[in-house]
Scaffold this motif. Structure first.
Motif, PDB file in Angstrom:
ATOM      1  N   PRO A  68     -19.499  10.493 -43.254  1.00 48.52           N
ATOM      2  CA  PRO A  68     -19.321  11.827 -43.480  1.00 48.52           C
ATOM      3  C   PRO A  68     -17.915  11.789 -44.598  1.00 48.52           C
ATOM      4  O   PRO A  68     -17.926  12.679 -45.215  1.00 48.52           O
ATOM      5  CB  PRO A  68     -18.786  12.188 -41.942  1.00 48.52           C
ATOM      6  CG  PRO A  68     -19.481  11.489 -41.057  1.00 48.52           C
ATOM      7  CD  PRO A  68     -19.975  10.031 -41.692  1.00 48.52           C
ATOM      8  N   GLU A  69     -17.022  10.999 -44.314  1.00 50.25           N
ATOM      9  CA  GLU A  69     -15.722  10.901 -45.120  1.00 50.25           C
ATOM     10  C   GLU A  69     -16.178  10.626 -46.676  1.00 50.25           C
ATOM     11  O   GLU A  69     -15.802  11.206 -47.488  1.00 50.25           O
ATOM     12  CB  GLU A  69     -14.641   9.941 -44.879  1.00 50.25           C
ATOM     13  CG  GLU A  69     -13.400   9.979 -45.496  1.00 50.25           C
ATOM     14  CD  GLU A  69     -12.517   8.826 -45.411  1.00 50.25           C
ATOM     15  OE1 GLU A  69     -11.847   8.257 -46.280  1.00 50.25           O
ATOM     16  OE2 GLU A  69     -12.429   8.571 -44.088  1.00 50.25           O
ATOM     17  N   GLN A  70     -17.071   9.721 -46.754  1.00 48.93           N
ATOM     18  CA  GLN A  70     -17.406   9.462 -48.257  1.00 48.93           C
ATOM     19  C   GLN A  70     -18.533  10.381 -48.592  1.00 48.93           C
ATOM     20  O   GLN A  70     -18.193  10.863 -49.945  1.00 48.93           O
ATOM     21  CB  GLN A  70     -18.412   8.271 -48.278  1.00 48.93           C
ATOM     22  CG  GLN A  70     -17.255   7.062 -47.785  1.00 48.93           C
ATOM     23  CD  GLN A  70     -17.966   5.880 -47.188  1.00 48.93           C
ATOM     24  OE1 GLN A  70     -18.929   6.163 -46.303  1.00 48.93           O
ATOM     25  NE2 GLN A  70     -17.587   4.621 -47.225  1.00 48.93           N
ATOM     26  N   ARG A  71     -19.237  10.976 -47.813  1.00 52.17           N
ATOM     27  CA  ARG A  71     -19.984  12.467 -48.469  1.00 52.17           C
ATOM     28  C   ARG A  71     -19.206  13.469 -48.766  1.00 52.17           C
ATOM     29  O   ARG A  71     -19.346  14.044 -49.818  1.00 52.17           O
ATOM     30  CB  ARG A  71     -20.894  12.759 -47.342  1.00 52.17           C
ATOM     31  CG  ARG A  71     -21.717  13.962 -47.440  1.00 52.17           C
ATOM     32  CD  ARG A  71     -22.407  14.630 -46.329  1.00 52.17           C
ATOM     33  NE  ARG A  71     -23.014  15.854 -46.229  1.00 52.17           N
ATOM     34  CZ  ARG A  71     -24.088  15.996 -46.970  1.00 52.17           C
ATOM     35  NH1 ARG A  71     -24.891  14.878 -47.666  1.00 52.17           N
ATOM     36  NH2 ARG A  71     -24.844  17.257 -47.222  1.00 52.17           N
ATOM     37  N   THR A  72     -18.033  13.677 -47.934  1.00 56.74           N
ATOM     38  CA  THR A  72     -16.942  14.617 -48.217  1.00 56.74           C
ATOM     39  C   THR A  72     -16.427  14.492 -49.663  1.00 56.74           C
ATOM     40  O   THR A  72     -16.032  15.408 -50.590  1.00 56.74           O
ATOM     41  CB  THR A  72     -16.223  14.883 -47.472  1.00 56.74           C
ATOM     42  OG1 THR A  72     -16.735  15.172 -45.978  1.00 56.74           O
ATOM     43  CG2 THR A  72     -14.842  15.979 -47.745  1.00 56.74           C
TER      44      THR A  72
END
Length: 120
Positions: A68-72
């Motif tokens: 999720p953090e990398q996607r964001t």
């Protein structure tokens, strides 16, 4: 269109561990995302219709299957590229055409070098 094909090739070549910590090539993907966002805005400003560059971004995110953090961060980079130009450029000018050319070259270089360095 060569850059478009190269981006697709990158998606096939990179080992993309789902949900892993930042891969060694992650910073390159963030920059590529920003380039794709810039191209999405600028090429449409200069008459290209459609969502080719957004679709390339969606394919990159789907292939990467990031945490999720990398996607964001990937999406934020795309949006930063788009917004940075949408706030400045309202018309297709010689400067915009020149910027498109530079982004196309940068995107192709990023893609080829990333695939050559980190590809299977």
């Amino acid at each position: 269109m060569r850059f478009h094909a190269v981006v697709l090739g990158l998606l096939v070549l990179l080992p993309l561990p789902a949900g892993a910590a930042d891969a060694p090539y992650q910073q390159r993907l963030y920059r590529l995302s920003e380039v794709l966002g810039s191209l999405h805005y600028l090429r449409n400003l200069c008459g290209e219709t459609g969502n080719l560059w957004r679709e390339q971004m969606e394919a990159l995110v789907a292939a990467e299957d990031p945490a999720p953090e990398q996607r964001t961060r990937l999406i934020a980079a795309f949006n930063r590229g788009y917004r940075s130009h949408s706030e400045i450029h309202m018309n297709c000018t010689k400067a915009v055409a020149s910027a498109i050319e530079r982004y196309m070259k940068e995107g192709e270089t990023l893609t080829l070098e990333t695939a050559a360095t980190y590809g299977n």
